[in-house]
Design a protein around this motif. Structure first.
Motif, PDB file in Angstrom:
ATOM      1  N   ALA A   1       0.833  -1.203   0.000  1.00 17.05           N
ATOM      2  CA  ALA A   1       0.000   0.000   0.000  1.00 17.05           C
ATOM      3  C   ALA A   1       0.867   1.252   0.000  1.00 17.05           C
ATOM      4  CB  ALA A   1      -0.923   0.010   1.215  1.00 17.05           C
ATOM      5  N   SER A   2       0.351   2.289  -0.614  1.00 21.11           N
ATOM      6  CA  SER A   2       0.995   3.602  -0.561  1.00 21.11           C
ATOM      7  C   SER A   2       0.979   4.108   0.877  1.00 21.11           C
ATOM      8  CB  SER A   2       0.242   4.581  -1.466  1.00 21.11           C
ATOM      9  OG  SER A   2       0.597   5.906  -1.170  1.00 21.11           O
ATOM     10  N   PRO A   3       2.060   4.743   1.333  1.00 21.09           N
ATOM     11  CA  PRO A   3       2.107   5.233   2.718  1.00 21.09           C
ATOM     12  C   PRO A   3       1.112   6.351   3.012  1.00 21.09           C
ATOM     13  CG  PRO A   3       4.014   5.996   1.477  1.00 21.09           C
ATOM     14  CD  PRO A   3       3.318   4.991   0.615  1.00 21.09           C
ATOM     15  N   ILE A   4       0.564   6.971   1.958  1.00 18.75           N
ATOM     16  CA  ILE A   4      -0.370   8.076   2.193  1.00 18.75           C
ATOM     17  C   ILE A   4      -1.817   7.614   2.276  1.00 18.75           C
ATOM     18  CG2 ILE A   4       1.183   9.692   1.021  1.00 18.75           C
ATOM     19  CD1 ILE A   4      -0.783   9.681  -1.342  1.00 18.75           C
TER      20      ILE A   4
ATOM     21  N   VAL B   1      -7.195   0.202   4.550  1.00 15.30           N
ATOM     22  CA  VAL B   1      -6.262  -0.922   4.481  1.00 15.30           C
ATOM     23  C   VAL B   1      -6.660  -2.006   5.475  1.00 15.30           C
ATOM     24  CG1 VAL B   1      -3.860  -1.629   4.772  1.00 15.30           C
ATOM     25  CG2 VAL B   1      -4.379   0.533   3.644  1.00 15.30           C
ATOM     26  N   SER B   2      -7.078  -1.619   6.662  1.00 11.52           N
ATOM     27  CA  SER B   2      -7.522  -2.595   7.663  1.00 11.52           C
ATOM     28  C   SER B   2      -8.752  -3.352   7.170  1.00 11.52           C
ATOM     29  CB  SER B   2      -7.831  -1.894   8.983  1.00 11.52           C
ATOM     30  OG  SER B   2      -6.683  -1.287   9.507  1.00 11.52           O
ATOM     31  N   TRP B   3      -9.691  -2.591   6.570  1.00 13.92           N
ATOM     32  CA  TRP B   3     -10.887  -3.243   6.016  1.00 13.92           C
ATOM     33  C   TRP B   3     -10.514  -4.241   4.929  1.00 13.92           C
ATOM     34  CZ3 TRP B   3     -12.446  -3.119   0.906  1.00 13.92           C
ATOM     35  CH2 TRP B   3     -13.679  -3.728   0.630  1.00 13.92           C
TER      36      TRP B   3
ATOM     37  N   SER C   1       6.852   0.517   2.213  1.00  9.69           N
ATOM     38  CA  SER C   1       8.143   0.959   1.681  1.00  9.69           C
ATOM     39  C   SER C   1       8.863  -0.233   1.086  1.00  9.69           C
ATOM     40  CB  SER C   1       9.006   1.578   2.788  1.00  9.69           C
ATOM     41  OG  SER C   1       9.460   0.565   3.669  1.00  9.69           O
ATOM     42  N   PRO C   2       9.790  -0.016   0.146  1.00  8.77           N
ATOM     43  CA  PRO C   2      10.551  -1.132  -0.432  1.00  8.77           C
ATOM     44  C   PRO C   2      11.303  -1.933   0.628  1.00  8.77           C
ATOM     45  CG  PRO C   2      10.818   0.821  -1.778  1.00  8.77           C
ATOM     46  CD  PRO C   2      10.090   1.259  -0.543  1.00  8.77           C
TER      47      PRO C   2
ATOM     48  N   GLU D   1       6.395   0.600  -7.099  1.00  5.80           N
ATOM     49  CA  GLU D   1       7.760   0.322  -6.665  1.00  5.80           C
ATOM     50  C   GLU D   1       7.796  -0.820  -5.647  1.00  5.80           C
ATOM     51  OE1 GLU D   1      11.692   2.698  -4.941  1.00  5.80           O
ATOM     52  OE2 GLU D   1       9.732   3.691  -4.980  1.00  5.80           O
ATOM     53  N   LEU D   2       6.760  -0.911  -4.826  1.00  2.00           N
ATOM     54  CA  LEU D   2       6.684  -1.992  -3.843  1.00  2.00           C
ATOM     55  C   LEU D   2       6.538  -3.344  -4.529  1.00  2.00           C
ATOM     56  CD1 LEU D   2       4.285  -0.396  -1.202  1.00  2.00           C
ATOM     57  CD2 LEU D   2       6.777  -0.299  -1.307  1.00  2.00           C
TER      58      LEU D   2
END
Length: 418
Positions: free
Chosen positions: A9-12, A18-20, A44-45, A69-70
């Motif tokens: 997931a994107s950090p933003i 995401v939990s759902w 993050s990578p 990227e991940l």
């Protein structure tokens, strides 16, 4: 094999979503019958690389957009372990997967898109189940030890491979074993009376002398010992040399081993035995290697004397077709049984598959090997003749074409559907 599940997931992105998603996907996995270890969420990578450490195969769920990227990082960090990239309908998951996948195609990866995460969506559940089965099949080949006892039969002029090619294309290891080791173990093996009686009286009919069964079972016990000693995932034996030098056949032994989930091929045909291992892993059931003996339109007959007893509704004991020696097996399947057939070419660059229905089976003719399966394919059986990639084809119960599609993608093989 250790299967790992990671979310990317994107950090933003919002944590609530995401939990759902993780809760929803966990429920979806349960309905699909897929068991993998949840290693957590990577944003993050560096996190992605840490989560896949030590995994034999990876299910990477693209949770959000901005995770391209991940995705690349997970595949790189997996260090050759196969990765299934799972895209789903929400939060720009599919766009991210589509952007990253062209850089990964043919590199130990497959991509699957689930158009629903509702556990009642039969199509989506089946798609994930098949894709993960293919992932596991490819992972099995990547770490497989294939035992070759003796040498390929001399008539296998095309269906041959080398240790180097097996290692280069699939990552598998070929273990060479002398026939003398098999013979020594046969001489020491003594099948129990209970085993002999179980095989003999379990048959619906018998047309060989009872005294042949113990000798055939010595081959079974010896092969089982070799598999255990050399830690083999599959084995194939030069069975016609066995006939010539010991006066018995490996047919009953191979039937029993495959019935027990130990992949065993005949004629020292390595490409076909590798195909057996793949199809056994994705189907989670016994597999049968045989000759396409008659092809007509959309129908073909596959015949051999080694069919797994566990594959049929009943079995009978006969002599081996060509030699009249040993013990050959004939099984019957229920008419209408759905099956998949498959074959690798000797270069492991093409995986040919087909799906069909068994119309007749058993000992239908004395002019062919003892188990004969008449299969009506969904496609064109004539291509087996017109575009030959060699002889033996492998049969498994059920429809596993989608699983083999995923496996072929991961292994870098071209999928050829009949």
């Amino acid at each position: 094999m250790r299967g790992c599940l990671v979310y990317l997931a994107s950090p933003i992105h919002q944590q609530e979503y995401v939990s759902w998603l993780r809760y929803t996907f966990k429920t979806f996995l349960l309905h699909a019958g897929v068991s993998v270890k949840d290693r957590g969420l990577a944003t993050s990578p560096e996190e992605a690389a840490r989560l896949v450490e030590g995994c034999n195969y990876v299910v990477a769920v693209v949770a959000t957009g901005g995770s391209e990227e991940l995705i690349l990082s997970v595949v790189k960090a997996a260090r050759g372990a196969p990765v299934l990239i799972v895209a789903q309908p929400y939060a720009n998951s599919l766009p991210a997967a589509l952007e990253a996948y062209p850089l990964l195609r043919g590199g130990n990866t497959a991509l699957v898109f689930l158009d629903s995460l509702d556990p009642s969506s039969v199509g989506a559940v089946r798609k994930l189940r098949s894709a993960v089965a293919g992932l596991r099949g490819a992972a099995k080949l990547r770490s497989a030890r294939i035992g070759l006892i003796g040498e390929p039969s001399p008539w296998l002029v095309y269906s041959r491979t080398t240790l180097e090619k097996l290692r280069e294309r699939l990552g598998a290891i070929l273990v060479r074993i002398e026939m003398e080791e098999l013979y020594e173990l046969m001489d020491r093996a003594e099948p129990s009376e209970e085993l002999v009686e179980r095989i003999y009286h379990g048959a619906a009919a018998v047309d060989v002398p009872r005294g042949r069964v113990p000798n055939a079972l010595r081959v079974y016990l010896a092969l089982r010992s070799i598999v255990e000693k050399h830690r083999l995932d599959a084995v194939t034996v030069e069975c016609f040399r066995l006939i010539k030098e010991r006066g018995t056949t490996a047919c009953l032994a191979l039937s029993l081993l495959n019935s027990e989930g130990v992949v065993a091929g005949c004629e020292a045909d390595v490409p076909s035995t590798v195909t057996m291992l793949l199809l056994h892993t994705v189907s989670a059931g016994p597999v049968f290697m045989g000759n396409p003996s008659i092809v007509k339109g959309d129908k073909l007959m596959i015949a051999h004397c080694t069919a797994p007893i566990a594959m049929g509704r009943r079995y009978t004991l006969h002599s081996h077709f060509e030699s009249g020696l040993g013990v050959g097996i004939s099984i019957q399947l229920e008419p209408g049984t759905r099956v998949t057939i498959a074959r690798f070419d000797p270069e492991f660059r093409v995986l040919r598959v087909g799906r069909g229905v068994v119309e007749e089976s058993g000992l239908l003719s004395r002019l062919h090997c003892r188990t004969q399966l008449w299969i009506r394919l969904d496609g064109n059986a004539e291509r087996i003749v017109e575009e030959s990639i060699g002889n033996h084809y492998v049969v498994a119960l059920g429809d596993h074409v989608d699983a083999l599609r995923a496996a072929a993608s991961i292994l870098g093989s071209s999928l050829d559907i009949l």
